[in-house]
Write a protein that holds these residues in place. Structure first.
Motif, PDB file in Angstrom:
ATOM      1  N   ALA A 231       0.822  -1.213   0.000  1.00 28.43           N
ATOM      2  CA  ALA A 231       0.000   0.000   0.000  1.00 28.43           C
ATOM      3  C   ALA A 231       0.857   1.264   0.000  1.00 28.43           C
ATOM      4  CB  ALA A 231      -0.933  -0.016   1.213  1.00 28.43           C
ATOM      5  N   ALA A 265     -15.076  -2.740  -3.717  1.00 25.02           N
ATOM      6  CA  ALA A 265     -14.876  -4.031  -3.053  1.00 25.02           C
ATOM      7  C   ALA A 265     -13.698  -4.048  -2.091  1.00 25.02           C
ATOM      8  CB  ALA A 265     -14.698  -5.130  -4.097  1.00 25.02           C
ATOM      9  N   THR A 266     -13.028  -2.934  -1.946  1.00 28.19           N
ATOM     10  CA  THR A 266     -11.892  -2.898  -1.018  1.00 28.19           C
ATOM     11  C   THR A 266     -12.391  -2.570   0.390  1.00 28.19           C
ATOM     12  OG1 THR A 266     -10.201  -2.405  -2.659  1.00 28.19           O
ATOM     13  CG2 THR A 266      -9.803  -1.584  -0.444  1.00 28.19           C
ATOM     14  N   PRO A 267     -12.064  -3.421   1.375  1.00 24.61           N
ATOM     15  CA  PRO A 267     -12.561  -3.211   2.741  1.00 24.61           C
ATOM     16  C   PRO A 267     -12.149  -1.846   3.307  1.00 24.61           C
ATOM     17  CG  PRO A 267     -11.568  -5.394   2.535  1.00 24.61           C
ATOM     18  CD  PRO A 267     -11.259  -4.661   1.267  1.00 24.61           C
ATOM     19  N   LEU A 268     -13.023  -1.305   4.145  1.00 30.15           N
ATOM     20  CA  LEU A 268     -12.753  -0.029   4.803  1.00 30.15           C
ATOM     21  C   LEU A 268     -11.478  -0.117   5.643  1.00 30.15           C
ATOM     22  CD1 LEU A 268     -14.224   2.689   4.910  1.00 30.15           C
ATOM     23  CD2 LEU A 268     -15.500   1.886   6.883  1.00 30.15           C
ATOM     24  N   LEU A 269     -11.214  -1.291   6.196  1.00 27.60           N
ATOM     25  CA  LEU A 269      -9.975  -1.532   6.949  1.00 27.60           C
ATOM     26  C   LEU A 269      -8.763  -1.166   6.089  1.00 27.60           C
ATOM     27  CD1 LEU A 269      -8.992  -2.998   9.672  1.00 27.60           C
ATOM     28  CD2 LEU A 269      -8.627  -4.992   8.236  1.00 27.60           C
ATOM     29  N   GLU A 270      -8.782  -1.580   4.823  1.00 25.91           N
ATOM     30  CA  GLU A 270      -7.673  -1.285   3.923  1.00 25.91           C
ATOM     31  C   GLU A 270      -7.668   0.190   3.504  1.00 25.91           C
ATOM     32  OE1 GLU A 270      -7.439  -4.190   0.709  1.00 25.91           O
ATOM     33  OE2 GLU A 270      -8.014  -5.805   2.058  1.00 25.91           O
ATOM     34  N   LEU A 271      -8.843   0.765   3.297  1.00 26.41           N
ATOM     35  CA  LEU A 271      -8.900   2.179   2.892  1.00 26.41           C
ATOM     36  C   LEU A 271      -8.311   3.086   3.964  1.00 26.41           C
ATOM     37  CD1 LEU A 271     -12.404   2.567   1.199  1.00 26.41           C
ATOM     38  CD2 LEU A 271     -10.170   2.317   0.089  1.00 26.41           C
ATOM     39  N   TYR A 272      -8.611   2.782   5.226  1.00 25.41           N
ATOM     40  CA  TYR A 272      -8.045   3.607   6.311  1.00 25.41           C
ATOM     41  C   TYR A 272      -6.532   3.432   6.387  1.00 25.41           C
ATOM     42  CZ  TYR A 272     -12.197   5.774   8.326  1.00 25.41           C
ATOM     43  OH  TYR A 272     -13.301   6.563   8.535  1.00 25.41           O
ATOM     44  N   GLY A 273      -6.063   2.208   6.171  1.00 27.37           N
ATOM     45  CA  GLY A 273      -4.620   1.983   6.138  1.00 27.37           C
ATOM     46  C   GLY A 273      -3.968   2.757   4.994  1.00 27.37           C
ATOM     47  N   PHE A 274      -4.641   2.797   3.854  1.00 30.11           N
ATOM     48  CA  PHE A 274      -4.127   3.548   2.707  1.00 30.11           C
ATOM     49  C   PHE A 274      -4.118   5.046   3.018  1.00 30.11           C
ATOM     50  CE2 PHE A 274      -4.287   5.402  -1.575  1.00 30.11           C
ATOM     51  CZ  PHE A 274      -3.272   4.678  -2.193  1.00 30.11           C
ATOM     52  N   HIS A 275      -5.160   5.506   3.684  1.00 25.73           N
ATOM     53  CA  HIS A 275      -5.213   6.919   4.066  1.00 25.73           C
ATOM     54  C   HIS A 275      -4.008   7.300   4.935  1.00 25.73           C
ATOM     55  CE1 HIS A 275      -6.739  10.844   5.048  1.00 25.73           C
ATOM     56  NE2 HIS A 275      -6.826  10.554   6.324  1.00 25.73           N
ATOM     57  N   ALA A 276      -3.630   6.390   5.829  1.00 25.30           N
ATOM     58  CA  ALA A 276      -2.454   6.671   6.668  1.00 25.30           C
ATOM     59  C   ALA A 276      -1.219   6.912   5.804  1.00 25.30           C
ATOM     60  CB  ALA A 276      -2.211   5.512   7.639  1.00 25.30           C
ATOM     61  N   VAL A 294     -12.756   9.497   3.979  1.00 20.73           N
ATOM     62  CA  VAL A 294     -12.316   8.141   3.624  1.00 20.73           C
ATOM     63  C   VAL A 294     -13.546   7.241   3.494  1.00 20.73           C
ATOM     64  CG1 VAL A 294     -10.937   6.148   4.345  1.00 20.73           C
ATOM     65  CG2 VAL A 294     -10.189   8.464   4.955  1.00 20.73           C
ATOM     66  N   CYS A 306      -8.712   1.747  -5.211  1.00 17.28           N
ATOM     67  CA  CYS A 306      -9.036   3.022  -4.581  1.00 17.28           C
ATOM     68  C   CYS A 306      -8.576   4.165  -5.470  1.00 17.28           C
ATOM     69  CB  CYS A 306      -8.344   3.124  -3.226  1.00 17.28           C
ATOM     70  SG  CYS A 306      -6.563   3.296  -3.352  1.00 17.28           S
TER      71      CYS A 306
ATOM     72  N   LEU B   4      -4.915  -4.150  -0.540  1.00 20.21           N
ATOM     73  CA  LEU B   4      -4.329  -2.819  -0.435  1.00 20.21           C
ATOM     74  C   LEU B   4      -3.732  -2.666   0.971  1.00 20.21           C
ATOM     75  CD1 LEU B   4      -4.250  -0.158  -2.180  1.00 20.21           C
ATOM     76  CD2 LEU B   4      -6.292   0.542  -0.924  1.00 20.21           C
ATOM     77  N   ILE B   5      -2.664  -3.394   1.231  1.00 20.38           N
ATOM     78  CA  ILE B   5      -2.070  -3.397   2.568  1.00 20.38           C
ATOM     79  C   ILE B   5      -0.543  -3.333   2.474  1.00 20.38           C
ATOM     80  CG2 ILE B   5      -3.966  -4.774   3.526  1.00 20.38           C
ATOM     81  CD1 ILE B   5      -2.126  -7.218   3.467  1.00 20.38           C
ATOM     82  N   ASN B   6       0.083  -3.020   3.598  1.00 20.71           N
ATOM     83  CA  ASN B   6       1.539  -3.082   3.653  1.00 20.71           C
ATOM     84  C   ASN B   6       2.003  -4.491   3.973  1.00 20.71           C
ATOM     85  OD1 ASN B   6       2.144  -0.374   3.020  1.00 20.71           O
ATOM     86  ND2 ASN B   6       1.570   0.236   5.098  1.00 20.71           N
ATOM     87  N   ASP B  14      -2.168  -0.096  10.864  1.00 23.32           N
ATOM     88  CA  ASP B  14      -2.194   0.868   9.756  1.00 23.32           C
ATOM     89  C   ASP B  14      -3.570   1.528   9.644  1.00 23.32           C
ATOM     90  OD1 ASP B  14       0.439   0.316   9.155  1.00 23.32           O
ATOM     91  OD2 ASP B  14       0.007  -0.946   7.416  1.00 23.32           O
ATOM     92  N   ALA B  15      -4.611   0.710   9.758  1.00 18.25           N
ATOM     93  CA  ALA B  15      -5.971   1.266   9.668  1.00 18.25           C
ATOM     94  C   ALA B  15      -6.245   2.230  10.814  1.00 18.25           C
ATOM     95  CB  ALA B  15      -6.999   0.134   9.670  1.00 18.25           C
ATOM     96  N   GLY B  18      -4.732   5.534  10.112  1.00 20.15           N
ATOM     97  CA  GLY B  18      -5.572   6.272   9.162  1.00 20.15           C
ATOM     98  C   GLY B  18      -6.814   6.833   9.818  1.00 20.15           C
ATOM     99  N   GLU B  57     -15.414  -3.489   9.650  1.00 18.39           N
ATOM    100  CA  GLU B  57     -15.547  -2.040   9.640  1.00 18.39           C
ATOM    101  C   GLU B  57     -16.715  -1.596   8.733  1.00 18.39           C
ATOM    102  OE1 GLU B  57     -12.809  -3.772   9.414  1.00 18.39           O
ATOM    103  OE2 GLU B  57     -12.120  -3.279  11.395  1.00 18.39           O
ATOM    104  N   GLY B 264     -19.572  -6.211   2.223  1.00 24.02           N
ATOM    105  CA  GLY B 264     -18.303  -5.547   1.894  1.00 24.02           C
ATOM    106  C   GLY B 264     -18.106  -5.319   0.408  1.00 24.02           C
ATOM    107  N   ALA B 265     -18.313  -6.354  -0.396  1.00 25.55           N
ATOM    108  CA  ALA B 265     -17.977  -6.234  -1.817  1.00 25.55           C
ATOM    109  C   ALA B 265     -19.202  -6.127  -2.723  1.00 25.55           C
ATOM    110  CB  ALA B 265     -17.119  -7.409  -2.252  1.00 25.55           C
ATOM    111  N   LEU B 301     -14.825  -8.137   5.602  1.00 28.11           N
ATOM    112  CA  LEU B 301     -13.745  -7.854   4.653  1.00 28.11           C
ATOM    113  C   LEU B 301     -14.312  -7.709   3.239  1.00 28.11           C
ATOM    114  CD1 LEU B 301     -11.081 -10.193   6.271  1.00 28.11           C
ATOM    115  CD2 LEU B 301     -10.997  -7.697   6.209  1.00 28.11           C
TER     116      LEU B 301
END
Lengths: 334, 334
Positions: A231, A265-276, A294, A306, B4-6, B14-15, B18, B57, B264-265, B301
């Motif tokens: 990310a 389809a991208t989980p909010l968990l991942e979107l917040y991580g991306f925002h970071a 976000v 995203c 979309l993760i590290n 990470d989330a 964010g 989330e 989610g999706a 997810l």
């Protein structure tokens, strides 16, 4: 591809029936695909009308309401609405002060909104238009001449909607809408293709382990296809592309309004991580982040991925951004 | 599976970084996974604490704020938070009036919240607990003895949160939370499996053309696997299962509060279409729909599918449902 639908032919009408049932404050013409704020003509304000192909929900119907759009026209999936819809929307919201059309830059939308504007003018409705073309990834694309309109549509609709709600005249609402677009840039990334109901499967082919950098909101090709990255590296590409282009807009150290938007389809968990990661990059480059949003706002059906939109916001824009809004998908301050 | 993760190890932290960046009104302890409303101790209210495994989330951290939760504890993905997190949350929000724990019925959560409650009581914090177990699909499941806690969690947190915001004492906040749970039933459907970061791929196998009726929010097996059906038939199964079980709760013709929740999706376009089918079925059975919420609130997810939750709401519940709320994911009336 499994979908939660009755049939590809009824998917838009079915959604509009559900929207009507969930939101009695909206006047939904299911057959014609026009969603109008019930109190649109009260108060003699400028009308704000947008619309486009379906499949990007909550855009646009989810943004109809107090402080944002007066009406939205829903086309078939990934297909422009027709001029008749836009004319009906314009006449439903016209309260004597004229109407602003917010048009994403796709050839079909541009032609149809243009025709509707001419017809509405013939009926005595003054119409201004703002063309949203914020996507820096490519010029000219599958559905577009010039840059595509994507995430900045939300900024334009929110900020111009607040100006209209305050009673600003048409020229002023149109001027701030254009300024928001000029000051905004976006870049999208797809981790998967999206599937349209009509096709019943993915609209393009994205192999395992690859992503599309600069993808459009209909899955149009972007700048390049590359092997998956963490990310933080994806954020570097996206934020880098946006900031490079935004460099044209002074002041270089001015605060920005950010949208970290999910494609669906991208989980909010991942979107917040991306925002970071986005925030980290803005800090590293000395760009103050004034406001951030976000979530899934300008989607592409079930696409994973995203987009990042940044708007170099002046004080007036931030004041209008903060102003109360009450729609199905965006609510605050009231 | 592309994400979309590290890295799988840092996805929750990470989330939370964010979340902290996007919501300065929240006090986010990234390291410990505790999200607290900054003004939690002002006004001497009852504290409302929830939490659970991440991956659902905006549940729970997205519901921390005015009129809803005082704090939320984020576990690793699909893994209960530990008692230390719950104790920290309880002590961060305790303003002398006691704390209510909202616990979804999964064995790990139940044990950990119970231990935290005992430790908090030793520290002089009065704790009540409400167990959410609304899922009618199965009794006993992969992570649960008894019924699973799913969509009703949102109803419990919103309505009990409004009662706490009004200054109701602990016994009363706990009583209405329990009543909301007792009056609520849910049923979920999966069109696809979800993929956890740790596994890097689907957590179960759902063949092309099949769906899981009665799925749990971690992808736990439901009642049966069946060939895909149109949305209207899926709605008949889900609403039928919920109403049959809700028949125990009088009055049979009482109004309901409905949540049509995306896993989610599934695109919002499809969720609204599904909501139209839910409304049609309620009308056909003479069940008045008092309020409805459509969107992604209790997710799994990147699972495709949806769930339906109905709560037989009395006047007090509806009044508290309508009360102002201001959180990251749910906002109205203020």
């Amino acid at each position: 591809m499994k979908m939660l639908i009755n049939s590809p032919q009824t998917v838009v009408a079915d959604a509009l029936r559900g929207l009507a049932a969930a939101h009695p404050e909206l006047d939904v013409d299911v057959e014609r695909g026009v969603v109008v704020r019930r109190d649109a003509r009260e108060g003699g304000r400028v009308g704000l009308v947008s619309g486009g192909g379906s499949g990007h929900e909550p855009l646009h119907a989810g943004f109809v309401g107090y402080g944002m759009l007066s009406a939205a026209c829903a086309g078939e999936v990934f297909t422009s609405p027709v001029p008749d819809q836009m004319m009906r929307a314009a006449s439903a919201v016209h309260a004597g002060q004229g109407v602003l059309f917010v048009v994403k830059n796709y050839t079909g939308d541009v032609l149809n909104f243009q025709m509707a504007a001419e017809l509405a003018e013939e009926d005595g409705v003054r119409v201004e238009q703002v063309l949203v073309n914020d996507d820096v990834a490519v010029t000219d694309s599958l559905y577009t001449a010039g840059r595509r309109g994507t995430g900045a549509t939300l900024f334009v609709e929110k900020i111009a909607g607040a100006a209209a709600e305050e009673g600003a005249p048409l020229e002023q609402v149109a001027a701030i809408a254009r300024r928001v677009n000029e000051f905004s840039r976006s870049f999208g990334v797809a981790l998967s293709a999206c599937s349209t109901p009509a096709k019943g499967g993915p609209t393009f082919d994205l192999p395992d382990g690859e992503m599309e950098l600069g993808v459009g909101i209909h899955g149009e090709p972007g700048r390049e296809r590359r092997a998956m990255m963490p990310a933080r590296e994806i954020a570097e590409v996206a934020v880098g592309a946006v900031l490079e282009d935004l460099g044209e807009v002074p002041p270089a150290d001015g605060p920005v309004l950010a949208l970290v938007n999910g494609m669906g389809a991208t989980p909010l968990l991942e979107l917040y991580g991306f925002h970071a990661e986005v925030v980290r990059l803005l800090e590293a480059r000395g760009v103050p982040l004034a406001r951030a949003l976000v979530g899934n706002y300008v989607t592409s059906l079930d696409m994973a991925g995203c987009s990042v939109t940044l708007c170099r916001a002046d004080e007036e824009m931030l004041r209008l951004w903060d102003a109360p809004v009450q729609t199905a998908a965006l609510r605050w301050g009231r």
